[in-house]
Design an enzyme around this catalytic site. Structure first.
Site, PDB file in Angstrom:
ATOM      1  CG  HIS A 198      -1.908   0.972   1.409  1.00 33.18           C
ATOM      2  ND1 HIS A 198      -1.665   2.272   1.782  1.00 33.18           N
ATOM      3  CD2 HIS A 198      -3.244   0.870   1.239  1.00 33.18           C
ATOM      4  CE1 HIS A 198      -2.816   2.926   1.827  1.00 33.18           C
ATOM      5  NE2 HIS A 198      -3.791   2.107   1.497  1.00 33.18           N
ATOM      6  CG  ASP A 207       0.340  -2.516   6.011  1.00 33.62           C
ATOM      7  OD1 ASP A 207      -0.643  -2.721   6.749  1.00 33.62           O
ATOM      8  OD2 ASP A 207       0.286  -1.811   4.984  1.00 33.62           O
ATOM      9  CD  GLN A 251      -7.191  -4.467   3.996  1.00 30.38           C
ATOM     10  OE1 GLN A 251      -8.160  -5.195   4.234  1.00 30.38           O
ATOM     11  NE2 GLN A 251      -7.329  -3.180   3.771  1.00 30.38           N
ATOM     12  CE  LYS A 290      -7.693  -0.118   6.195  1.00 35.09           C
ATOM     13  NZ  LYS A 290      -8.151   0.323   4.894  1.00 35.09           N
ATOM     14  CB  CYS A 316      -3.659   3.206  -1.569  1.00 36.17           C
ATOM     15  SG  CYS A 316      -4.762   4.544  -1.210  1.00 36.17           S
TER      16      CYS A 316
HETATM   17  N1  PMP Z   1      -1.951  -0.743   4.520  1.00 37.28           N
HETATM   18  C1  PMP Z   1      -2.936  -1.460   3.979  1.00 37.28           C
HETATM   19  C2  PMP Z   1      -2.650  -2.845   3.478  1.00 37.28           C
HETATM   20  C3  PMP Z   1      -4.215  -0.926   3.884  1.00 37.28           C
HETATM   21  O1  PMP Z   1      -5.203  -1.628   3.338  1.00 37.28           O
HETATM   22  C4  PMP Z   1      -4.446   0.386   4.364  1.00 37.28           C
HETATM   23  C5  PMP Z   1      -5.811   1.034   4.243  1.00 37.28           C
HETATM   24  N2  PMP Z   1      -6.417   0.877   3.017  1.00 37.28           N
HETATM   25  C6  PMP Z   1      -3.384   1.071   4.941  1.00 37.28           C
HETATM   26  C7  PMP Z   1      -2.154   0.485   5.004  1.00 37.28           C
HETATM   27  C8  PMP Z   1      -3.559   2.456   5.506  1.00 37.28           C
HETATM   28  O2  PMP Z   1      -4.404   2.388   6.598  1.00 37.28           O
HETATM   29  P1  PMP Z   1      -4.936   3.729   7.286  1.00 37.28           P
HETATM   30  O3  PMP Z   1      -5.494   4.563   6.186  1.00 37.28           O
HETATM   31  O4  PMP Z   1      -5.994   3.241   8.232  1.00 37.28           O
HETATM   32  O5  PMP Z   1      -3.777   4.363   7.969  1.00 37.28           O
END
Ligand code: PMP
Length: 423
Positions: A140, A217, A220, A243, A381
């Site tokens: 991401h 990270d 998910q 999430k 993203c």
């Molecule tokens: N990493 C992953 C794999 C994600 O799916 C997301 C959110 N789509 C993020 C990081 C960023 O998370 P946040 O916007 O809650 O900081």
């Protein structure tokens, strides 16, 4: 200064034996029985954010109605109560992740801030010109840009683990990327755009054999699988409350205590200090050293309470139900001519990314929306993933434990309508 708080042994009750009744569970989520455009909501955008159970809404309401106060600083009743609830939530999160200590649980705004904290604090101290940081093609943007900023500051370089056509990391290539200049590995646990579950224990083991720290990270992963930090063995782990059926604006950075201890503060301000004079400031102990300023108190408390709820449902049940949904969805979607699934990893979580012929994902998403079906369209993203597959983006349906086969039937009906409209 942070007040001492006695940490209970176990705050999360995992002993309850559970019966999984999806229709009953759905009633816990008020938004799931609402309508959009006069049609029942079919919510399949869980990888972007999950919906919230009533118990979470109750916790937030009760907090603001009866507890609201600032933490760690007051001697009065409400402040003590808010502090206790906030610190109890840290205990719940420690147990949820199976971390060793609450000193390893830092409240942040979310995964993005957790990664920025590590890239800034650990990175500024330990990573120098010519050093190398390994990321993967599946990341991401939150796990790319903070490292790029670090590289701009230090002159370090990023190396990228490639993926195969199924969207799986090529682990042999990862091993080849490691050199004696590799100083950090930061990889996603489960890909948000393809659903690939990465072999994180192996990734950590390979790095640790060379004494390289690893951040995962887990944005998910936390809603879908039981996270056992001690079993995975990683050095840092990042999650977002929203999430995992919790509130937005709160998340957690897990870090091994010795590493966090050795790192300088990320932000300065109230609550993270021990003493302040104009000549010299000393910092608070962990975890407060990394929590400058007034945090999202209600959010942190509510996050803890919702983890209790998730634990009661049970990750065995969640996994089984979501695997059933994935099997059902894959079988039907596979049978639709012109539908191409992007990301077919053997180990895959509750995400299906797809394209319909040459129909732009945005058009598909817009038509599905009018039918009451919430999916996400675009690059999610993860632009490098889209570039790797040479596509402008995908339509992404992502499931949570409250989704049903009915939701998938509605999605399939919608997809057929889109194909009809464009043929
Ligand atoms: N990493 C992953 C794999 C994600 O799916 C997301 C959110 N789509 C993020 C990081 C960023 O998370 P946040 O916007 O809650 O900081």
């Amino acid at each position: 200064m942070a007040r001492a708080y006695i940490v209970p042994e176990k705050a999360v009750d995992t002993s309850i034996k559970k019966i999984f009744d999806v229709e009953k569970i759905r009633k816990d989520f008020p938004i799931l029985s609402t309508e959009v455009y006069g049609k029942p909501l079919v919510y399949l955008d869980n990888a972007a954010t999950t919906q919230k159970p009533q118990c979470l809404l109750d916790t937030i309401e009760q907090y603001y109605k009866g507890i609201n106060s600032n933490i760690h600083r007051g001697v009065h009743f409400l402040s003590e109560k808010a502090t206790t609830n906030y610190e109890e939530s840290r205990v719940k999160i420690r147990d949820f992740l199976n971390a060793k200590s609450t000193n390893e649980i830092i409240f942040v705004r979310g995964t993005t801030e957790a990664i920025n904290l590590v890239a800034s604090s650990y990175g500024n101290k330990n990573i120098k010109e010519g050093d190398e940081i390994i990321l993967s093609m599946l990341e991401h943007h939150s796990n790319i840009v903070p490292w790029q900023l670090l590289c701009e500051r230090t002159g370090a370089k990023i190396k990228v683990i490639p993926i195969n056509n199924k969207g799986e990391l090529i682990i042999e290539e990862y091993e080849k990327l490691i050199t004696d200049r590799t100083r950090f590995v930061s990889v996603v646990h489960i890909s948000n755009s393809l659903g690939t579950i990465n072999p994180v224990k192996k990734i950590v083991r390979i790095a640790h054999e060379r004494n390289i720290p690893v951040l995962l990270d887990g944005a998910q992963a936390a809603p879908h699988i039981k996270i056992d930090i001690q079993d995975i063995g990683c050095d840092f782990y990042a999650i977002s409350g929203h999430k995992v059926f919790g509130p937005t604006g709160v998340g957690v950075l897990y870090g091994k205590e010795n590493l966090l201890d050795s790192m300088p503060p990320y932000q300065g301000g109230g609550d993270m200090i021990e003493t302040v004079t104009f000549e010299k400031t000393t910092y608070a102990e962990l975890p407060h050293k990394f929590e400058a300023g007034t945090p999202n108190i209600a959010g942190a408390i509510a996050f803890g309470s919702v983890l209790n709820y998730v634990n009661k449902i049970g990750f065995d049940n969640i996994l089984k139900h979501e695997n059933d949904l994935m099997e059902y969805a894959n079988e039907i979607l596979d049978s639709i001519d012109d539908l191409r699934i992007i990301g077919t990893a053997k180990e895959k979580s509750s995400v299906i990314s797809f394209l319909l012929g040459d129909i732009h994902p945005y058009d598909t998403g817009t038509i599905l929306d009018r039918l009451g079906i919430a999916v996400r369209t675009g690059i999610h993203c993860t632009q490098p993933v889209m570039d790797r597959f040479g596509i402008p983006g995908t339509v992404r349906a992502s499931f949570a434990f409250y989704n049903t086969k009915y939701d998938i039937d509605m999605l399939v009906r919608g997809i057929k309508k889109v194909i009809d409209m464009f043929s």
